[in-house]
Design an enzyme around this catalytic site. Structure first.
Site, PDB file in Angstrom:
ATOM      1  CG  HIS A 182      -0.601  -7.235  -0.250  1.00  0.00           C
ATOM      2  ND1 HIS A 182       0.095  -8.316  -0.715  1.00  0.00           N
ATOM      3  CD2 HIS A 182      -1.101  -6.620  -1.355  1.00  0.00           C
ATOM      4  CE1 HIS A 182       0.033  -8.364  -2.035  1.00  0.00           C
ATOM      5  NE2 HIS A 182      -0.698  -7.344  -2.454  1.00  0.00           N
TER       6      HIS A 182
HETATM    7  C1  UD1 Z   1      -1.745  -2.564  -4.802  1.00  0.00           C
HETATM    8  C2  UD1 Z   1      -2.308  -3.369  -5.987  1.00  0.00           C
HETATM    9  C3  UD1 Z   1      -2.088  -4.839  -5.754  1.00  0.00           C
HETATM   10  C4  UD1 Z   1      -0.638  -5.153  -5.447  1.00  0.00           C
HETATM   11  C5  UD1 Z   1      -0.176  -4.273  -4.286  1.00  0.00           C
HETATM   12  C6  UD1 Z   1       1.281  -4.500  -3.995  1.00  0.00           C
HETATM   13  C7  UD1 Z   1      -4.281  -2.504  -7.152  1.00  0.00           C
HETATM   14  C8  UD1 Z   1      -5.732  -2.666  -7.313  1.00  0.00           C
HETATM   15  N1  UD1 Z   1      -3.734  -3.162  -6.115  1.00  0.00           N
HETATM   16  O1  UD1 Z   1      -2.501  -2.929  -3.672  1.00  0.00           O
HETATM   17  O2  UD1 Z   1      -2.455  -5.550  -6.919  1.00  0.00           O
HETATM   18  O3  UD1 Z   1      -0.510  -6.511  -5.123  1.00  0.00           O
HETATM   19  O4  UD1 Z   1      -0.378  -2.912  -4.634  1.00  0.00           O
HETATM   20  O5  UD1 Z   1       1.704  -3.728  -2.935  1.00  0.00           O
HETATM   21  O6  UD1 Z   1      -3.671  -1.809  -7.924  1.00  0.00           O
HETATM   22  N2  UD1 Z   1      -0.158   3.053   1.124  1.00  0.00           N
HETATM   23  C9  UD1 Z   1       0.913   3.595   1.801  1.00  0.00           C
HETATM   24  N3  UD1 Z   1       2.010   3.927   1.082  1.00  0.00           N
HETATM   25  C10 UD1 Z   1       2.091   3.750  -0.254  1.00  0.00           C
HETATM   26  C11 UD1 Z   1       0.981   3.214  -0.935  1.00  0.00           C
HETATM   27  C12 UD1 Z   1      -0.127   2.855  -0.242  1.00  0.00           C
HETATM   28  O7  UD1 Z   1       0.891   3.770   3.000  1.00  0.00           O
HETATM   29  O8  UD1 Z   1       3.128   4.068  -0.841  1.00  0.00           O
HETATM   30  C13 UD1 Z   1      -1.344   2.661   1.901  1.00  0.00           C
HETATM   31  C14 UD1 Z   1      -2.489   3.594   1.720  1.00  0.00           C
HETATM   32  O9  UD1 Z   1      -3.079   3.773   2.951  1.00  0.00           O
HETATM   33  C15 UD1 Z   1      -3.448   2.831   0.810  1.00  0.00           C
HETATM   34  C16 UD1 Z   1      -3.120   1.381   1.147  1.00  0.00           C
HETATM   35  O10 UD1 Z   1      -1.730   1.369   1.489  1.00  0.00           O
HETATM   36  O11 UD1 Z   1      -4.745   3.185   1.054  1.00  0.00           O
HETATM   37  C17 UD1 Z   1      -3.337   0.438   0.001  1.00  0.00           C
HETATM   38  O12 UD1 Z   1      -2.639   0.888  -1.165  1.00  0.00           O
HETATM   39  P1  UD1 Z   1      -3.246   0.663  -2.643  1.00  0.00           P
HETATM   40  O13 UD1 Z   1      -2.253   1.096  -3.670  1.00  0.00           O
HETATM   41  O14 UD1 Z   1      -4.614   1.222  -2.695  1.00  0.00           O
HETATM   42  O15 UD1 Z   1      -3.437  -0.877  -2.734  1.00  0.00           O
HETATM   43  P2  UD1 Z   1      -2.447  -2.044  -2.346  1.00  0.00           P
HETATM   44  O16 UD1 Z   1      -3.103  -2.831  -1.271  1.00  0.00           O
HETATM   45  O17 UD1 Z   1      -1.068  -1.533  -2.097  1.00  0.00           O
END
Ligand code: UD1
Length: 377
Positions: free
Chosen positions: A210
């Site tokens: 991821h």
């Molecule tokens: C975040 C953390 C990362 C961790 C990961 C675990 C930071 C900088 N990154 O990355 O360190 O390893 O979580 O999962 O804090 N989304 C959903 N549902 C959710 C949350 C997010 O669909 O509940 C989607 C959204 O489109 C979002 C994307 O996932 O834009 C990425 O989510 P985000 O929290 O920005 O970063 P992660 O890649 O999850």
């Protein structure tokens, strides 16, 4: 003593759960739980509350997704009034996600001492957002609770005074040890067809990817999926897909089809633990999974050029394969022909990290505390 614990994203929940339970067990400590809402889907958040018996948060900030600046700013904006209302003695943050850094910044600027659990880990790669989060959080924390000796050394190198560094072990491993028995009754292996009646599951590997560096570039993700397909011809692979990766795969119109590389929805904690525990091999870019496989004694191939958790490598269960998909295929081949190795458990990964943390926090008088905030909101 009032301790305000902050959780926001999936890897926080398994760290906060045992800390919260330990606080609740002790007289004289009042724990307040804040969920920032950085992760909000059932599969990334609610299922962990259920699996880990975390009580409902006292405050939900519901920040949701956004750019780094948007998300960090929004957490800070919504967390500050909570600190003012709750007026805690300590704000405790875990890990390295945006919620960790944002909450630490707010607390430190209000003069509330910050305890950082999982302090001092360094990949020395500042293109990783988590590395920035780690450096900033450690720079302003009052207590640095570390999981491995490299973290103690990194903090010393950065000038953190010795009396703030507390080598306590790994709270995520506290959770793993507590949940191992319950995870064993998960039906995930049957549901995925890896166990049909017999007690010994069929061999399979687990994949999780991821990190933006692996999944955001379509050409790179495509090459990685091609490599995984090659591996799956020898060892069936199951890939619980993070939403970030899922969107990237959709853009590539990529699916496992009938191949032995199967994409599934993200799994809850207990199902995932059971899946990891019986895997022949794990391919990942996650930080936490490198640690979990070390304790479960499952070979882990990390698709990254570096790791902030070098103890997982010296313990013998984790190997960095870099970012070249070809190298991943040959590393899998080598791993599958390797014999068993001698287990080496990292020091203090014994299920008692939370007790040590609370012992330190409760033994301290809050003399380091410099109050600048108003007592009332
Ligand atoms: C975040 C953390 C990362 C961790 C990961 C675990 C930071 C900088 N990154 O990355 O360190 O390893 O979580 O999962 O804090 N989304 C959903 N549902 C959710 C949350 C997010 O669909 O509940 C989607 C959204 O489109 C979002 C994307 O996932 O834009 C990425 O989510 P985000 O929290 O920005 O970063 P992660 O890649 O999850």
């Amino acid at each position: 003593m009032k301790i305000l614990l902050v959780a926001g994203a999936r890897p926080n929940f398994m760290k906060v759960a045992p800390l919260l339970h330990e606080c609740d067990r002790r007289d004289g400590i009042r724990a307040v739980l804040v969920h920032t809402g950085q992760h909000y889907d059932d599969g990334l958040s609610d299922v962990f509350f259920r699996d880990l018996a975390i009580r409902p948060p006292d405050h939900e900030l519901k920040v949701g997704s956004g750019s780094h600046a948007e998300q960090t700013a929004e957490i800070m904006r919504r967390f500050e009034p909570v600190c003012k209302v709750e007026n805690p003695d300590i704000v405790l943050v875990v890990g390295d996600v945006n919620s960790t850094m944002a909450a630490a910044l707010v607390a430190a600027k209000l003069g509330i001492p910050v305890a950082h659990v999982e302090a001092g880990l360094r990949s020395f790669d500042r293109t990783m957002p988590e590395e920035i989060n780690r450096i900033v959080t450690d720079a302003i924390a009052s207590w640095h609770f570390t999981t491995e000796p490299s973290a103690n050394e990194n903090l010393r190198q950065e000038g953190i005074p010795e009396d703030r560094i507390h080598f306590v072990g790994n709270v995520m491993i506290d959770t793993l040890m507590t949940c191992r028995k319950r995870a064993a009754s998960s039906r995930v292996l049957d549901d995925l067809g890896f166990r049909d009646g017999s007690t010994q599951p069929k061999p399979y590997g687990v994949v999780t990817l991821h990190r933006p560096t692996n999944v955001d570039d379509p050409a790179r993700l495509k090459a990685l999926v091609k490599a995984l397909r090659q591996v799956s011809a020898t060892l069936p692979l199951i890939f619980p897909v993070h939403p970030r990766t899922s969107s990237a795969l959709d853009r590539l119109s990529c699916s496992g089809g009938n191949s032995p590389l199967r994409f599934v929805e993200p799994l809850g904690y207990l199902d995932f633990l059971q899946l990891l525990a019986h895997a022949r091999l794990v391919i990942t870019d996650s930080g936490g999974i490198q640690e979990e496989t070390t304790i479960l004694e499952v070979p882990c191939l990390t698709v990254r050029a570096n790791t902030e958790r070098p103890i997982t490598i010296s313990s013998g269960w984790n190997r960095l394969v870099g970012t070249d998909p070809e190298a991943l295929v040959s590393a899998c081949r080598q791993e599958l022909t390797k014999g068993r190795r001698r287990p080496q458990r990292p020091p203090l990964w014994d299920g008692k990290a939370c007790q040590r943390i609370l012992d330190v926090l409760t033994g301290e008088k809050s003399t380091k505390r410099v109050r600048t905030m108003d007592p009332e909101p």
